[in-house]
Design an enzyme around this catalytic site. Structure first.
Site, PDB file in Angstrom:
ATOM      1  CB  SER A  55      -0.890  -0.013   1.245  1.00  0.00           C
ATOM      2  OG  SER A  55      -1.758   1.096   1.237  1.00  0.00           O
ATOM      3  NE  ARG A 298      -3.950  -7.302  -3.259  1.00  0.00           N
ATOM      4  CZ  ARG A 298      -5.121  -7.739  -3.734  1.00  0.00           C
ATOM      5  NH1 ARG A 298      -5.442  -7.562  -4.997  1.00  0.00           N
ATOM      6  NH2 ARG A 298      -5.973  -8.368  -2.932  1.00  0.00           N
ATOM      7  CB  THR A 334      -5.189   1.155   6.155  1.00  0.00           C
ATOM      8  OG1 THR A 334      -4.354   0.931   5.017  1.00  0.00           O
ATOM      9  CG2 THR A 334      -4.747   0.240   7.268  1.00  0.00           C
ATOM     10  CB  CYS A 490       0.340  -8.512 -16.564  1.00  0.00           C
ATOM     11  SG  CYS A 490       1.311  -9.435 -15.344  1.00  0.00           S
ATOM     12  CB  CYS A 514       1.471 -14.327 -10.588  1.00  0.00           C
ATOM     13  SG  CYS A 514      -0.038 -13.613  -9.958  1.00  0.00           S
ATOM     14  CB  CYS A 517      -1.600  -7.060  -8.828  1.00  0.00           C
ATOM     15  SG  CYS A 517      -1.862  -7.217 -10.603  1.00  0.00           S
ATOM     16  CB  CYS A 520      -4.991 -10.941 -15.416  1.00  0.00           C
ATOM     17  SG  CYS A 520      -4.627 -11.981 -13.988  1.00  0.00           S
TER      18      CYS A 520
END
Lengths: 545, 249
Positions: A55, A298, A334, A490, A514, A517, A520
């Site tokens: 984050s 992310r 958050t 991606c 990968c 995140c 896709c």
């Protein structure tokens, strides 16, 4: 393979992010207060708590003050108080300082590593008796014959690439309440949406992809507590996106870029937009002589209040960003995720106390508690900002100013999200290719050297966790019509079209790269790509992200 | 027959290590830590011997801070019976480790010590050999196969260009190479059971061993970054470059 073993808890929590950990902590606090015995088990697919957490992050400590009022004494890693807020509008060569919108004021907030904050929350939870099991991915939702959720099962491991080897079976975790805290676009949550029709009456969820780097800069360029956000370049005015740049402790600076996944041009590459952003004259100076320490990405939920689904169902609840509590204009999720977790935990503790043996439990009071909370009020006041950006940057900024200053978030209308993100992509023939500059290896980098420092790995000998419903679609539809946008959206180089030179193009999926995140799964135009959990412990190992 | 298996907590193999900005040490700040992979192989081998009825109790030993309890718990979850942490904040050299392990052997009286051949952080490849030397025991290093009898063991060793098969008498020290076995997946029920297995913590001072460092680190450096490649037009140009620029032929 042997049969699956099972274990029983009062509450099983799927996901060790801020919401999952806050729910665990709150449940144990309530149990202690009321002399109730509540057993809590938390599963985390990352190799450890914090490994998959990424984050910005500026933390508003409001919920933390409610959850753990003595967090300072307990050593919470909130080390950098926010100092100066700066909001810049960028053109290609210039930057104009704009007044900072009220939602983006950060007095009293802290710049943190959310990963490290979660590591600390994990310790707090364990001290209260929560059983935390990192390295285990919940892969399947289990149901009772009456249709209520019975719990989850972890995935089988060691079954080989084609799933045909003798492996180790997963385990079933049964619970009176299963709390889904998977974060944005949870793979199990997705199945719950369908099964319990939780999205009926809600707007489609919309998303953004956030890409982030952690840098160590020269001490003389470091200004702890400094916060900069930008809008404008390199996005065109039709595309929602902006950057964040925060100065942490220890000469560390985080820089990141968020692009709304409702973008239309299939040639757009969020990764390369981010790299290009760093070269802006108003931005690049801070990185001079510095070195990049880490990288990750992310997806985040951007739909806001209108897109929040039904939160409860027999046997379980949704909390945090898998439900979509992020406050977009504030660029914070958050404190909202944690608050939703606390409310859910309170409703669950009440429901457990009054439950009838053998009857499925639905913690319906959670929804009421949410509607009466400051969280609802906070999200209500900003609900119209993000949807207004479909009109483009200028009208949206004007509208947002009116909505915020004139109506104070209480305009007598609500703007709705019309489309899911995957429906927004235009065919390549209607769009212009974008020429991105080549990375220089100093300030800007290619995808693979970036993924390298995310410490990502998956055991090679497992079935791919990115599933194609129809293996012909990537070429027949994605390549033909959209020039294979998965190669560009991606951020980890998972998708590659190979064999073009031989005239036999095919999609190669490098699932090992990968970073989880979920972009896709969100953006694939025909929803042909499905993201499922790989073997637990795989994925990134983010330090300090 | 009792087996002692030393395990070390190191930076996880998936984490890309780098130096701190001042070059004083490797930056392990909030990096994922794990059991040294060669030690994991050692634990696995001990468990397999136990499962085959060739061994009795397995004792896992680690030396370091309290954080090392997590690798000991991991060994217990794999199947070790008991664990011992020798607690210290100091970073120890291989000789100090070997001396401490000698004390552990004196207390535990195992017939076999299985070590990883080296740790992935220090890469010294010394502790196992030094321990055998201090104990006056036979050593079988770089093991890729271990057959245990009642009085001795037959060990296949990985050596340059082939394999060497040796017989050692017991007690002995064996160090593991990569091909010895593939460590098992730990299961959730076993992790839970491991929480209840005994884990003793003893302060390093109680062993009365001189663990002061004998080496001085002069400097640390990261490997030079690979420079960009060039495309050559033909074989002749390639040969010319190899000969004149790279000077390798």
């Amino acid at each position: 393979m042997n049969a699956r073993e099972s274990m029983e808890y009062d509450v099983v929590i799927v996901g060790g992010g801020p919401s999952g950990l806050s729910a665990a902590i709150r449940l144990k606090q309530l149990a202690a207060d009321k002399g109730q015995d509540i057993s809590v088990c938390l599963l985390e697919k990352g190799s450890e708590i914090g490994a998959h957490i990424l984050s910005g992050a500026v933390l508003e400590p409001r919920t933390l003050n409610e959850l753990i009022p003595d967090w300072k004494d307990k050593g919470a890693p909130l080390n950098t108080p926010a100092q100066k807020d700066q909001f810049l509008l960028l053109t290609e060569t210039e930057s104009i300082q704009l007044p900072t919108p009220p939602q983006m004021h950060n007095e009293g907030n802290y710049i943190i590593s959310l990963g490290n904050f979660c590591r600390w929350l994990g310790q707090q939870a364990e001290e209260l008796g929560v059983e935390i099991y990192p390295g285990f991915a919940a892969a399947e939702v289990l149901y009772h014959p009456d249709g209520s959720v019975k719990g989850v099962a972890t995935g089988n491991v060691g079954t080989g690439k084609n799933g045909d080897q003798e492996g180790e079976p997963g385990i079933e975790l049964w619970a009176k309440q299963t709390v889904f805290a998977e974060g944005c676009r949870g793979s199990l949550t997705k199945t719950l949406f369908e099964r319990f029709k939780l999205r009926n009456g809600a707007d489609p969820q919309t998303y953004g992809i956030g890409i982030k780097e952690l840098w160590e800069v020269k001490p003389e360029l470091h200004q702890p507590g400094k916060i900069t956000h930008t809008a404008g370049w390199p996005m065109d005015t039709a595309t929602y996106g902006g950057s964040f740049l925060y100065h942490l402790e220890n000469n560390q600076v985080v820089v990141g870029f968020v692009v709304g996944l409702d973008y239309q041009n299939p040639y757009l590459s969020p990764y390369e937009e981010f790299q290009r952003f760093k070269t802006h004259p108003a931005i690049k100076g801070v990185f001079e002589g510095g070195r990049r320490l880490s990288y990750g990405a992310r997806a985040i939920s951007e739909g806001g209040l209108q897109s929040i689904p039904k939160l409860t169902f027999p046997g379980g609840v949704l909390i945090g960003d898998t439900a979509g509590f992020l406050n977009v204009p504030k660029i914070k999720g958050t404190h909202t995720a944690m608050k939703s977790a606390m409310l859910a935990a309170e409703a669950i503790a009440e429901a457990l106390a009054t439950a009838q043996e053998g009857q499925p439990i639905e913690a319906a009071a959670y929804t009421d508690k949410f509607k009466q909370s400051w969280l609802y009020d906070e999200l209500y006041r900003v609900r119209n900002i993000r949807p207004s950006f479909r009109w483009g940057l200028w009208p949206a900024m004007l509208y947002s100013a009116l909505d915020t200053y004139l109506f104070r978030g209480k305009a007598p209308w609500t703007l709705h999200h019309q489309h899911a993100d995957h429906e927004c992509l235009k065919p390549k023939d209607e769009c212009t290719p974008i020429a991105y500059p080549k990375p220089d290896g100093v300030l800007t980098f290619d995808r693979l050297s970036s993924v390298f420092i995310s410490n990502t790995n998956h055991s090679e000998d497992q079935p791919p966790h990115l599933k194609l419903k129809d293996p012909t679609v990537p070429i027949r539809v994605n390549l033909e019509k959209y020039d294979a946008p998965e190669q560009r959206y991606c951020p980890a180089g998972v998708y590659e079209i190979v064999g073009r030179e031989e005239g036999e193009p095919r999609l190669q999926i490098n699932a090992q790269n990968c970073v989880h995140c979920k972009t896709c799964d969100i953006k694939d135009p025909t929803q042909n790509i499905g993201w499922v959990t790989p073997e637990g412990g795989g994925g990134p190992n983010y330090p300090n992200m | 027959m009792k087996i002692v298996v030393p395990v070390k907590r190191v930076i996880d193999a998936n984490v890309k290590v780098r130096l701190k900005a001042d070059g004083s040490a490797v930056d392990s700040d909030n990096a994922k830590m794990s059991m040294n992979p060669f030690d994991e192989i050692a634990v696995e081998e001990a468990i397999r011997l136990k499962e085959a009825g060739a061994a009795g109790e397995i004792v896992a030993v680690s030396i370091g801070s309290d954080a090392c309890q997590d690798v000991l718990r991991a060994a217990l979850a794999m199947g070790a019976d008991r664990a011992l942490l020798i607690r210290t904040e100091a970073v120890l050299e291989p000789l100090a480790v070997a001396k401490l392990l000698r004390e552990v052997v004196a207390r535990e009286q195992p017939r076999l010590v299985i070590c990883g051949k080296q740790s992935t952080d220090g890469d010294a490849n010394q502790a196992g050999q030094m321990l055998a030397g201090l104990l006056g025991w036979p050593q079988a290093t770089f093991a890729s196969k271990l057959d245990l009898g009642t009085d001795g063991a037959t060990v296949t060793r990985e050596i340059d260009g082939g394999l060497e098969i040796i017989a050692v008498t017991l007690p002995a020290v064996v160090t593991t190479d990569l091909r010895l076995n593939s460590p098992r997946y730990t299961t959730l029920p076993n992790i839970m059971k491991a929480k209840k297995k005994p884990l003793d913590v003893v302060a390093l001072d109680e062993f009365g061993v001189d663990t002061r460092p004998r080496l001085t680190t002069l400097g640390l450096a990261e490997p030079a970054a690979r420079s960009a490649g060039v495309r050559v037009a033909d074989v002749a140009e390639l040969l010319a470059k190899l000969k004149n620029e790279a000077k390798v032929i």
